[in-house]
Design a protein around this motif. Sequence first.
Motif, mmCIF file in Angstrom:
data_model
loop_
_atom_site.group_PDB
_atom_site.id
_atom_site.type_symbol
_atom_site.label_atom_id
_atom_site.label_comp_id
_atom_site.label_asym_id
_atom_site.label_seq_id
_atom_site.Cartn_x
_atom_site.Cartn_y
_atom_site.Cartn_z
ATOM 1 N N TYR A 179 -5.582 -0.400 -9.577
ATOM 2 C CA TYR A 179 -5.478 0.077 -8.578
ATOM 3 C C TYR A 179 -5.737 1.698 -8.351
ATOM 4 O O TYR A 179 -5.512 2.232 -7.205
ATOM 5 N N MET A 180 -5.948 2.396 -9.572
ATOM 6 C CA MET A 180 -6.368 3.721 -9.418
ATOM 7 C C MET A 180 -7.929 4.064 -8.997
ATOM 8 O O MET A 180 -8.031 5.228 -8.663
ATOM 9 N N LYS A 181 -8.573 2.866 -8.714
ATOM 10 C CA LYS A 181 -10.040 3.109 -8.365
ATOM 11 C C LYS A 181 -10.015 2.602 -6.817
ATOM 12 O O LYS A 181 -10.137 1.337 -6.625
ATOM 13 N N PRO A 182 -10.054 3.441 -5.711
ATOM 14 C CA PRO A 182 -10.174 2.855 -4.463
ATOM 15 C C PRO A 182 -11.468 2.161 -4.215
ATOM 16 O O PRO A 182 -12.566 2.496 -4.796
ATOM 17 N N VAL A 183 -11.395 1.258 -3.462
ATOM 18 C CA VAL A 183 -12.450 0.268 -3.187
ATOM 19 C C VAL A 183 -12.811 0.328 -1.706
ATOM 20 O O VAL A 183 -12.075 -0.284 -0.701
ATOM 21 N N ASP A 184 -13.848 0.912 -1.605
ATOM 22 C CA ASP A 184 -14.426 1.168 -0.010
ATOM 23 C C ASP A 184 -13.556 1.600 1.092
ATOM 24 O O ASP A 184 -13.439 0.962 2.161
ATOM 25 N N GLY A 235 0.874 -1.161 -0.044
ATOM 26 C CA GLY A 235 -0.020 -0.056 0.001
ATOM 27 C C GLY A 235 0.813 1.269 0.018
ATOM 28 O O GLY A 235 0.182 2.461 -0.347
ATOM 29 N N SER A 236 2.212 1.220 0.416
ATOM 30 C CA SER A 236 3.014 2.396 0.309
ATOM 31 C C SER A 236 2.971 2.819 -0.957
ATOM 32 O O SER A 236 3.550 3.933 -1.371
ATOM 33 N N VAL A 237 3.465 1.767 -1.923
ATOM 34 C CA VAL A 237 3.837 2.060 -3.414
ATOM 35 C C VAL A 237 2.304 2.681 -3.840
ATOM 36 O O VAL A 237 2.315 3.726 -4.573
ATOM 37 N N LEU A 238 1.189 1.977 -3.618
ATOM 38 C CA LEU A 238 -0.271 2.380 -4.153
ATOM 39 C C LEU A 238 -0.260 3.992 -3.505
ATOM 40 O O LEU A 238 -0.586 4.824 -4.280
ATOM 41 N N GLY A 239 -0.011 4.339 -2.379
ATOM 42 C CA GLY A 239 0.034 5.715 -1.946
ATOM 43 C C GLY A 239 0.728 6.553 -2.660
ATOM 44 O O GLY A 239 0.449 7.843 -3.100
ATOM 45 N N ALA A 240 2.129 6.241 -2.835
ATOM 46 C CA ALA A 240 3.012 6.999 -3.726
ATOM 47 C C ALA A 240 2.401 7.407 -4.947
ATOM 48 O O ALA A 240 2.410 8.550 -5.468
ATOM 49 N N VAL A 241 1.824 6.446 -5.781
ATOM 50 C CA VAL A 241 1.391 6.697 -7.118
ATOM 51 C C VAL A 241 -0.083 7.269 -7.042
ATOM 52 O O VAL A 241 -0.198 8.205 -7.896
ATOM 53 N N ARG A 242 -0.960 6.972 -6.239
ATOM 54 C CA ARG A 242 -2.374 7.519 -6.224
ATOM 55 C C ARG A 242 -2.524 8.765 -5.581
ATOM 56 O O ARG A 242 -3.186 9.528 -6.063
ATOM 57 N N HIS A 243 -1.860 8.817 -4.639
ATOM 58 C CA HIS A 243 -2.093 9.907 -3.692
ATOM 59 C C HIS A 243 -0.724 11.016 -3.415
ATOM 60 O O HIS A 243 -0.955 11.731 -2.714
ATOM 61 N N GLY A 244 0.384 10.515 -3.876
ATOM 62 C CA GLY A 244 1.631 11.204 -3.635
ATOM 63 C C GLY A 244 1.913 11.024 -2.150
ATOM 64 O O GLY A 244 2.606 11.936 -1.752
ATOM 65 N N GLY A 245 1.666 10.036 -1.441
ATOM 66 C CA GLY A 245 2.177 10.076 -0.123
ATOM 67 C C GLY A 245 1.278 8.772 0.448
ATOM 68 O O GLY A 245 1.087 7.935 -0.018
ATOM 69 N N PHE A 246 0.998 9.030 1.757
ATOM 70 C CA PHE A 246 0.069 7.852 2.306
ATOM 71 C C PHE A 246 -1.246 7.725 1.619
ATOM 72 O O PHE A 246 -1.986 8.860 1.211
ATOM 73 N N ILE A 247 -1.835 6.709 1.732
ATOM 74 C CA ILE A 247 -3.383 6.643 1.511
ATOM 75 C C ILE A 247 -3.938 7.321 2.681
ATOM 76 O O ILE A 247 -3.677 7.148 3.985
ATOM 77 N N PRO A 248 -4.945 8.304 2.273
ATOM 78 C CA PRO A 248 -5.348 9.159 3.422
ATOM 79 C C PRO A 248 -5.992 8.394 4.536
ATOM 80 O O PRO A 248 -6.012 8.742 5.929
#
Length: 255
Positions: A247-252, A36-49
């Motif tokens: 992965y660009m679509k958050p799931v709940d 999820g840290s890679v996901l956060g970097a790519v999708r949110h530019g940091g942590f998943i909120p």
Amino acid sequence: MDDSKRKRIQDNELELLKILDKICRENNIRYSLAFGSVLGAVRHGGFIPWDDDADVVMEYNQYKKFSKLCKDYFGTDYFLQDSDTERETPFVFAKIRKNKTKMPEKSTQDLNINQGIWVDIFFLVNACKSSFGLKIQNALIQIYQSLKCRYRYLNNKKVYSVSAFKKIIYNIPNPIYRLIEKFVFFLIRTIGSKKSDKYYNMSNDGLDISIVPKSWFDDTVARKFEDTELSIPKEWDEYLTFLYGDYMKPVDKVQ
């Protein structure tokens, strides 16, 4: 968890990620954010909120180099937690903890270990080339995980119910038990083939997502993460698709 508490945890985890990155950059050590840290970097530019987790992976030999340098950088602010620095740690991976903080996990809150806010460091080892070999490697990791559970059991026998066989194993004298742990971990690391193009990620998440191409983590790129840049797989799109699909679509708010 309320947003202010989550933000405080994320700020502390970012501090830990920065010191890890500093050690690695200054000493030519490879690492990558993971899961999820890679996901956060790519999708949110940091942590998943809505996430309060931070994950890193290192090839095991790179980790050993990293671990030898930590004392020179950490001072009294941070602690590297693994089987060598804290014998009762029940994890098959390592953690960097921030001292003078506390964020116990429910499964380990009764253990006499450092309970500070953490970043997980998962080990990458050479995977076996054959499917049969992978099954053996996976079985060894399950055995190693079971061995590490000893410390939870001995600390709270009323909560953890185990078989009669495990009770016998868990009550082996500490010096001998420690040698068994080290031997199983040695087998996990050496059963794999250097010629394999895959790593086994010792995150203990099962074969489906534990076997990954070496290219994903041997080649990394810097990516914005909050107010800094951290390493992620160069082939991050393939990696995230492998883990999460679209992965660009958050799931709940699970991803």
